[in-house]
Design an enzyme around this catalytic site. Structure first.
Site, short mmCIF file in Angstrom:
data_model
loop_
_atom_site.label_atom_id
_atom_site.label_comp_id
_atom_site.label_asym_id
_atom_site.label_seq_id
_atom_site.Cartn_x
_atom_site.Cartn_y
_atom_site.Cartn_z
N ARG A 186 0.81 -1.22 -0.02
CA ARG A 186 0.07 -0.07 -0.02
C ARG A 186 0.67 1.18 0.15
O ARG A 186 0.65 2.40 -0.72
CB ARG A 186 -1.02 0.01 1.15
CG ARG A 186 -2.11 -1.08 1.07
CD ARG A 186 -2.70 -1.11 2.43
NE ARG A 186 -3.58 -2.33 2.47
CZ ARG A 186 -3.50 -3.21 3.50
NH1 ARG A 186 -2.65 -3.34 4.15
NH2 ARG A 186 -4.40 -4.25 3.33
N ASP A 231 -16.79 -2.66 -4.08
CA ASP A 231 -16.87 -4.03 -3.37
C ASP A 231 -18.15 -4.73 -3.44
O ASP A 231 -19.37 -3.98 -3.32
CB ASP A 231 -16.20 -3.96 -1.89
CG ASP A 231 -15.99 -5.31 -1.42
OD1 ASP A 231 -14.69 -5.44 -1.34
OD2 ASP A 231 -16.67 -6.15 -1.09
N ASN A 286 -20.95 -5.89 -8.16
CA ASN A 286 -19.95 -7.17 -8.39
C ASN A 286 -18.82 -6.42 -9.45
O ASN A 286 -19.29 -5.94 -10.47
CB ASN A 286 -20.89 -8.18 -9.14
CG ASN A 286 -19.96 -9.43 -9.55
OD1 ASN A 286 -18.68 -9.52 -9.94
ND2 ASN A 286 -20.47 -10.40 -9.51
N ASP A 292 -7.37 -6.00 -6.25
CA ASP A 292 -7.21 -7.04 -5.17
C ASP A 292 -7.98 -7.75 -5.02
O ASP A 292 -8.64 -7.74 -3.79
CB ASP A 292 -6.52 -5.94 -3.77
CG ASP A 292 -6.04 -6.82 -2.76
OD1 ASP A 292 -5.45 -7.97 -3.21
OD2 ASP A 292 -6.00 -6.41 -1.63
N CYS A 302 -3.81 -13.34 -4.29
CA CYS A 302 -3.25 -14.11 -3.00
C CYS A 302 -3.67 -15.59 -3.19
O CYS A 302 -3.67 -16.23 -2.08
CB CYS A 302 -4.14 -13.44 -1.90
SG CYS A 302 -5.85 -13.49 -1.74
N1 SAH Z 1 -7.88 -4.66 -0.91
C1 SAH Z 1 -8.58 -5.13 0.55
C2 SAH Z 1 -8.68 -6.52 0.49
C3 SAH Z 1 -9.64 -7.38 -0.53
S1 SAH Z 1 -10.12 -8.83 -0.04
C4 SAH Z 1 -7.56 -4.52 1.37
O1 SAH Z 1 -6.50 -4.29 1.21
O2 SAH Z 1 -8.05 -4.70 2.35
C5 SAH Z 1 -11.39 -9.14 -1.32
C6 SAH Z 1 -12.49 -8.36 -1.20
O3 SAH Z 1 -13.28 -8.71 -2.37
C7 SAH Z 1 -13.64 -8.67 -0.14
O4 SAH Z 1 -13.67 -7.28 0.63
C8 SAH Z 1 -14.91 -9.20 -0.85
O5 SAH Z 1 -16.18 -8.73 -0.20
C9 SAH Z 1 -14.78 -8.69 -2.16
N2 SAH Z 1 -15.21 -9.30 -3.28
C10 SAH Z 1 -15.29 -10.56 -3.43
N3 SAH Z 1 -16.20 -11.05 -4.62
C11 SAH Z 1 -16.11 -9.75 -5.33
C12 SAH Z 1 -16.94 -9.38 -6.54
N4 SAH Z 1 -17.17 -10.38 -7.38
N5 SAH Z 1 -16.95 -7.91 -6.72
C13 SAH Z 1 -16.51 -7.12 -6.01
N6 SAH Z 1 -16.11 -7.48 -4.84
C14 SAH Z 1 -15.89 -8.80 -4.24
#
Ligand code: SAH
Length: 425
Positions: A210, A278, A306, A327, A367
């Site tokens: 970050r 998100d 989504n 991410d 990840c």
């Molecule tokens: N960037 C964040 C971590 C992301 S974790 C950080 O640094 O803290 C992954 C995230 O993706 C979760 O919050 C989950 O709710 C979201 N997610 C999962 N599938 C998704 C989708 N199809 N569209 C949008 N968000 C999604």
């Protein structure tokens, strides 16, 4: 005291000697004694030469997990205390400014299947192995002795526990407390709920990643046609005076924003506007709260959607950003799921790249352990080819310094994080 012994096969790959912390059933010639699940067992080679001590679990594919390479070590409560203390001392040494971080990172801290995360004065525990499970009181006792925390919360609510024959478990280890914690990271305040957040509440593994956004968050004004007049006045491409102090900042799309940690860093480093997307309403609400907490609300926007649909729609609308951040969660939960996962990664990256202005920035992560770094980069190259883009890699990073990796155990090396410049082709 005599311990059960696992004799390894003569003609095996010397993975254990190469630092790999697991023994698989097929590597064992015979077992001497009658070890029960969770017991300490000595791992010896085919002629009985001592190699390591580990925890035994016949129900798991990871039939033995290494705890120590010393024959003298007595695996008792005091050893646990010492190991957890050592792990914490390493973190204080490596990340001295961090008041919240990963304290114990499983195998890499020689406590196989144990995760301990410190959220200021709250400690969160996740247990992924039977050997630790049956000794968990030692872990809690050590935490109380070392940290004297406001509370301990257990987040062993993960399906992989079933592979060890364990049920999922979540909740207060002792007396209840407020599970909301404001953690400090790179000078930002981030509200985390250790009971509700992803994994143990938050992702410490991207702390340094970050911070790596910093240079890219400013320097965009002149590209947008902003001119500095002789009298020092700023005018935009249409000749209008500019009052926005963040005129030079990046316009950023933070996809899969969770509680908004990338958004917060982007704002801290001077972004003009950040859009968070998100799928989880709860995560979006937390992200909005975090923007407010840090005084960034006027530079942010929040969309619960989504990401797959959102990205495609924005491409259709010819929308573009200076910086796009992707991410996503781990799409590949196991090796079999890798092909489908690759399609998912490729799709979001392809659409994400299309949304980056020419010579703008794509920040992209994965990840999934099951996706190797070379395959990740290969997927990005294919996406770029399809999107008619050329990518120039400016940084390739891994998990942060509090998530060490055992050489010989690629399983602990799961996070891939790349920063690219994106050029039209
Ligand atoms: N960037 C964040 C971590 C992301 S974790 C950080 O640094 O803290 C992954 C995230 O993706 C979760 O919050 C989950 O709710 C979201 N997610 C999962 N599938 C998704 C989708 N199809 N569209 C949008 N968000 C999604």
């Amino acid at each position: 005291m005599t311990f059960p012994k696992a004799f390894l096969k003569k003609n095996r790959k010397k993975r254990l000697e190469q630092g790999h912390p697991w023994v698989f059933p097929g590597e064992i010639e015979t077992i001497e004694g009658d070890p029960q699940g969770g017991d300490v067992i000595h791992i010896v080679n085919h002629v009985g030469h001592f190699l390591a001590q580990g925890f035994y679990n016949s129900q798991s594919q990871l039939i033995i997990r290494v705890v120590t390479y010393s024959e003298q070590d007595e695996i008792n409560e005091n050893l646990f205390l010492k190991k957890i203390e050592q792990a914490w001392n390493r973190r204080k040494w490596l990340v001295p400014e961090a008041t919240s971080c990963r304290v114990v990172h499983g195998e890499a801290d020689f406590l196989p299947g144990l995760i301990i995360d410190k959220y200021e004065d709250v400690l969160v525990v996740q247990i992924l192995s039977l050997g630790i499970e049956v000794r968990r009181q030692w872990v809690y006792n050590a935490i109380i002795q070392i940290f004297n925390p406001r509370g301990i919360y257990e987040r062993s609510d993960v399906p992989v526990r079933r592979l060890e024959g364990l049920q999922e478990r979540e909740g207060f280890v002792d007396k209840p407390f407020d599970t909301k914690v404001t953690v400090l990271e790179n000078g930002l305040k981030i509200l985390v709920d250790v009971a509700e957040g992803q994994k143990t509440g938050y992702f410490f593994d991207q702390r340094e990643n970050r911070a790596a956004l910093k240079p890219m968050m400013t320097g965009w004004g002149t590209g947008r046609g902003v001119k500095v007049e002789e009298n020092g006045l700023l005018i935009d491409a249409k000749g209008k005076a500019i009052k926005n102090p963040f005129w030079d900042g990046a316009e950023v799309l933070d996809c899969f924003s969770h509680t908004g940690s990338f958004m917060l860093h982007a704002c801290l480093y001077g972004a003009k506007k950040v859009t968070c997307v998100d799928i989880s309403e709860k995560a979006i609400e937390m992200a909005r709260g975090n923007a407010l907490l840090n005084g960034f609300l006027h530079r942010t926007e929040f969309i619960a959607a989504n990401a797959f649909d959102y990205l495609r729609e924005q491409v259709k609308n010819d929308k573009t950003w200076d910086v796009v951040i992707l991410d996503p969660p781990a799409f590949a939960k196991n090796r079999q799921a890798i092909e489908g996962a690759l399609r998912g990664y490729k799709e979001i990256n392809l659409q994400g790249m299309k949304l980056v202005r020419n010579s703008g920035i794509l920040v992209t992560a994965s990840c999934s352990y099951h996706l190797s770094a070379p395959r990740f980069l290969n997927m990005l190259q294919e996406a770029a080819a399809d999107a008619h883009k050329v990518l120039r890699l400016i940084e390739f990073r891994r998990a942060g310094i509090d998530h060490p990796v055992l050489l010989g155990s690629e399983e602990t090396d799961y996070l891939k994080f790349a920063i690219f410049e994106v050029f039209n082709r």
